[in-house]
Design a protein around this motif. Sequence first.
Motif, PDB file in Angstrom:
ATOM      1  N   ILE A   1      75.043  35.434  72.173  1.00  0.00           N
ATOM      2  CA  ILE A   1      75.698  34.132  72.020  1.00  0.00           C
ATOM      3  C   ILE A   1      74.686  33.023  71.753  1.00  0.00           C
ATOM      4  CG2 ILE A   1      76.999  32.358  73.272  1.00  0.00           C
ATOM      5  CD1 ILE A   1      78.547  34.627  74.642  1.00  0.00           C
ATOM      6  N   ILE A   2      73.543  33.063  72.463  1.00  0.00           N
ATOM      7  CA  ILE A   2      72.581  31.965  72.339  1.00  0.00           C
ATOM      8  C   ILE A   2      71.476  32.241  71.313  1.00  0.00           C
ATOM      9  CG2 ILE A   2      73.004  31.204  74.702  1.00  0.00           C
ATOM     10  CD1 ILE A   2      70.448  32.514  75.565  1.00  0.00           C
ATOM     11  N   CYS A   3      71.474  33.441  70.712  1.00  0.00           N
ATOM     12  CA  CYS A   3      70.456  33.783  69.722  1.00  0.00           C
ATOM     13  C   CYS A   3      70.582  32.870  68.501  1.00  0.00           C
ATOM     14  CB  CYS A   3      70.614  35.244  69.318  1.00  0.00           C
ATOM     15  SG  CYS A   3      69.459  35.772  68.028  1.00  0.00           S
ATOM     16  N   GLU A   4      69.445  32.506  67.922  1.00  0.00           N
ATOM     17  CA  GLU A   4      69.417  31.627  66.753  1.00  0.00           C
ATOM     18  C   GLU A   4      69.306  32.397  65.445  1.00  0.00           C
ATOM     19  OE1 GLU A   4      66.811  28.041  67.496  1.00  0.00           O
ATOM     20  OE2 GLU A   4      66.408  29.167  69.342  1.00  0.00           O
TER      21      GLU A   4
ATOM     22  N   SER B   1      65.170  31.133  71.315  1.00  0.00           N
ATOM     23  CA  SER B   1      66.150  31.327  72.391  1.00  0.00           C
ATOM     24  C   SER B   1      66.011  32.697  73.038  1.00  0.00           C
ATOM     25  CB  SER B   1      67.571  31.138  71.850  1.00  0.00           C
ATOM     26  OG  SER B   1      67.843  29.774  71.617  1.00  0.00           O
ATOM     27  N   CYS B   2      65.828  33.732  72.210  1.00  0.00           N
ATOM     28  CA  CYS B   2      65.692  35.091  72.762  1.00  0.00           C
ATOM     29  C   CYS B   2      64.446  35.207  73.631  1.00  0.00           C
ATOM     30  CB  CYS B   2      65.647  36.107  71.633  1.00  0.00           C
ATOM     31  SG  CYS B   2      67.254  36.461  70.874  1.00  0.00           S
TER      32      CYS B   2
ATOM     33  N   TYR C   1      69.032  23.036  71.446  1.00  0.00           N
ATOM     34  CA  TYR C   1      68.942  23.777  70.188  1.00  0.00           C
ATOM     35  C   TYR C   1      70.289  23.901  69.460  1.00  0.00           C
ATOM     36  CZ  TYR C   1      65.100  25.453  73.158  1.00  0.00           C
ATOM     37  OH  TYR C   1      64.067  25.544  74.049  1.00  0.00           O
ATOM     38  N   GLY C   2      71.299  23.162  69.918  1.00  0.00           N
ATOM     39  CA  GLY C   2      72.605  23.255  69.275  1.00  0.00           C
ATOM     40  C   GLY C   2      73.340  24.542  69.560  1.00  0.00           C
TER      41      GLY C   2
END
Length: 315
Positions: free
Chosen positions: A52-55, A67-68, A115-116
Amino acid sequence: MSDMLKPLPWQEELWLRVTTLVLQNRLTHALLIAGPRGVGKRHFAKALTAFIICEARSGYACGQCRSCLQFTAGHHPNFVHLQRDVDDKTGKEKRDISIEQIRLLGERLSLSSYYGQAKVAVVDPVDALNLNGSNALLKTIEEPPANSYLILISERPQALPATLRSRCQRFRMAAPPREQALAWLGDSADAVDALTQAHGAPLRARELMDSEHLQRGRKWAAELSAIADQRRDPLAAAAAIGKDDAAAFLEWLLTWLSLQLKEQVVRGGNATGIDTLIQETLLASRRLGSNANPQLVVESLLILWWRVGRVGKAA
């Protein structure tokens, strides 16, 4: 990519369903991942959070983006992992996740995202909430902060208030097929024994394989066999088990007796004695939790086993 950012082999179908919802922006604000101990609920929640939070995600979290890297290092600003607090005096986990923790969780989720990316909170286990905590969490679910997700983990979803369950998208995680679990564990004699004792739950089986549990269980099984054959005094066997291992012995005994019961049913034998022992072991576990004398609890069960004699036969 770390294997911790990918689902376990038996979770691939569920993974495809859930990540498709993420990519289509159709994933609900609150997810309830339920299932027995040791099937990989927490592993799945971790991999899903990373996704979900990976860019730069594709089929899984990339494992290399900002993020990871922050997430795997344990300090991503958009992630909250809520568990029971530890009691400062005893050093043990508290019984409940407190309402104060839930309120702080709501405050964290209401802050601006970095980071949006989305904000994610994992509540583990959600059935550790008391009524006040459940109501506070329900308020957060009903009035969700923008671009945030709650992942709730439970081994006892039936213990949750119906109002809470009804507002979550529920995913049931069961034990995988035995062949798939053994392929993951390594098809050895220890793996077969551990998986049987873990009721098919692979992660629980791996815990058993990595501990002295299997060897200790075989020793206890030999003690029970000797008692059933009238070759071992139950009081001496109880002393050999010891009060410090009483709780572990009762947990093991329940599984062992359940397996014996199944064998008796398949053979068409008399399972009354084993069924009685299972009920007595459940009662003994509750007594042990109420500060009963561990040695006496084990002795009483082994005396009953001695009276029953061989599995399924009256003495």
